[in-house]
Scaffold this active site. Structure first.
Site, PDB file in Angstrom:
ATOM      1  N   ASP A  15      18.820 120.378  88.339  1.00 52.71           N
ATOM      2  CA  ASP A  15      17.382 120.100  88.541  1.00 52.71           C
ATOM      3  C   ASP A  15      16.955 118.753  87.948  1.00 52.71           C
ATOM      4  O   ASP A  15      15.963 118.679  87.193  1.00 52.71           O
ATOM      5  CB  ASP A  15      16.507 121.185  87.864  1.00 52.71           C
ATOM      6  CG  ASP A  15      16.928 122.611  88.208  1.00 52.71           C
ATOM      7  OD1 ASP A  15      17.356 122.845  89.345  1.00 52.71           O
ATOM      8  OD2 ASP A  15      16.797 123.488  87.322  1.00 52.71           O
ATOM      9  N   GLU A 221      10.596 126.246  96.240  1.00 52.29           N
ATOM     10  CA  GLU A 221      10.512 125.794  94.841  1.00 52.29           C
ATOM     11  C   GLU A 221      10.840 124.296  94.780  1.00 52.29           C
ATOM     12  O   GLU A 221      11.026 123.668  95.820  1.00 52.29           O
ATOM     13  CB  GLU A 221      11.480 126.594  93.945  1.00 52.29           C
ATOM     14  CG  GLU A 221      12.943 126.434  94.317  1.00 52.29           C
ATOM     15  CD  GLU A 221      13.865 127.374  93.543  1.00 52.29           C
ATOM     16  OE1 GLU A 221      13.410 128.217  92.760  1.00 52.29           O
ATOM     17  OE2 GLU A 221      15.092 127.255  93.751  1.00 52.29           O
TER      18      GLU A 221
HETATM   19  O1  FUB Z   1      17.325 125.915  87.266  1.00 52.81           O
HETATM   20  C1  FUB Z   1      16.623 127.119  87.448  1.00 52.81           C
HETATM   21  C2  FUB Z   1      15.941 127.120  88.752  1.00 52.81           C
HETATM   22  O2  FUB Z   1      16.897 126.978  89.807  1.00 52.81           O
HETATM   23  C3  FUB Z   1      14.982 125.976  88.990  1.00 52.81           C
HETATM   24  O3  FUB Z   1      13.797 126.061  88.270  1.00 52.81           O
HETATM   25  C4  FUB Z   1      14.865 126.104  90.453  1.00 52.81           C
HETATM   26  O4  FUB Z   1      14.216 125.043  91.083  1.00 52.81           O
HETATM   27  C5  FUB Z   1      16.322 126.226  90.862  1.00 52.81           C
HETATM   28  O5  FUB Z   1      16.973 124.982  90.921  1.00 52.81           O
END
Ligand code: FUB
Length: 322
Positions: A15, A221
């Site tokens: 991320d 997301e």
């Molecule tokens: O790294 C945990 C979670 O996985 C992130 O917050 C999401 O966007 C996904 O990449």
């Protein structure tokens, strides 16, 4: 730089949120680890408990510097578990790190931690931001105003809210209902709270209709915002369809019109990115799970150059799923 490259092969980082501060690239990733928690749709296996910061003088030839641990779960007074994707913003000589973390009731909230330096350490505030919920905060600054985009469905808990209020029980739409949107909110002058009620980030198709939940290009997301040639580019992950997509608009609040795919699926369930200009080139920072042989909770951060055509369309990067 037509080939992607791994940025930090000696540990699992995911991320990557990237900004240029003090003339350098600063990378704020999640720090993946093997905690032994079984994989589930809630994302419990993403059980991260600290952040590192990295910097680079040059994306293509520079040596990466690991500035070490800058914030840990154990130092956050309201902490429960799981430090997911963070981001950092600068204002009036201070750096503000925004991070999602489950509180003691296992509800994701967004916290703030402050430093005098882009490389931390970051000192957490005593409470999460008032009224905050869900995950994946990213900050976009324009003319001294800082906007936070946030939210993520499934494990990110966004389906538990409507109009910024908690529902009695979570509602995932059916395929023919409107997709659950990301959120945007202007931050307060002191950068520590929301400065208004969060608003929906609407993504429209070419006919002006909001994307439906069953659309493989709908928001899931990993919000990111950047500006190119006066247009606002909202990019995001589609989660269970494993794409990074983007939509463009005329102001930071949108609405945004869907434009296309930036990155086709990579190895690993999640895909998550940031986009930044540095020394006259544009770059996509992202992650995959190739080095861990497909373990989706052990991801490695990468970078590749991003290109636009003459109309400002981003050229799709494909074929990295190997
Ligand atoms: O790294 C945990 C979670 O996985 C992130 O917050 C999401 O966007 C996904 O990449």
């Amino acid at each position: 730089m037509k080939q992607s490259k791994y940025l930090f092969p000696s540990d699992y980082m995911a991320d990557p949120s990237v900004h240029v501060f003090e003339g350098k690239i600063y990378i704020y990733p999640s720090h993946d680890r093997e905690s032994g928690i079984e994989e589930n749709d809630n994302g419990d296996h993403f059980d991260m408990n600290d952040y590192h910061v990295f910097s680079l003088d040059d994306v293509e030839n520079g040596e990466i510097t690991d500035h070490g641990v800058v914030l840990s779960v154990k130092d956050i007074p309201w902490s429960g578990r799981q430090l997911w994707d963070c981001d950092v913003a600068f204002k009036n000589g201070k750096y503000y790190m925004y991070f999602p973390l489950k509180d003691k009731n296992d509800i994701f909230r967004i916290g703030v931690a402050v430093s005098d330096k882009p490389y931390g350490p970051f000192i957490p505030e005593k409470h999460p931001m008032l009224g905050s919920y869900s995950i994946d905060p990213c900050i976009f600054e324009e003319n001294g105003r800082h906007y936070m985009y946030f939210g993520g469905i499934w494990g990110g808990q966004l389906q538990r809210y409507r109009n910024n209020k908690a529902l009695e029980s979570a509602v995932i739409p059916n395929d023919y209902e409107l997709a659950i949107p990301s959120k945007v909110v202007l931050l307060s002058d002191d950068m520590l709270e929301f400065g208004e009620e969060p608003k929906d980030v609407l993504i429209l198709d070419e006919n002006g209709n909001p994307l439906l939940h069953g659309d493989k290009h709908r928001f899931f997301e990993a919000s990111w915002m950047h500006k190119y040639n006066s247009k606002y580019y909202f990019s995001y992950s589609t989660g269970d369809t494993h794409l990074i997509c983007y939509a463009t608009g005329d102001n930071p609040y949108g609405p945004f019109t869907f434009q296309g795919e930036i990155l086709t699926p990579v190895v690993g369930w999640t895909t998550h990115h940031s986009i930044v200009e540095f020394k006259g080139k544009w770059y996509l920072f992202f992650h995959d799970s190739v080095p861990s042989e497909g373990k989706t909770w052990l991801r490695s951060m990468k970078v590749i150059e991003l290109e636009y055509d003459n109309d400002g369309k981003i050229k799709t990067i494909e074929g990295l799923e190997e």
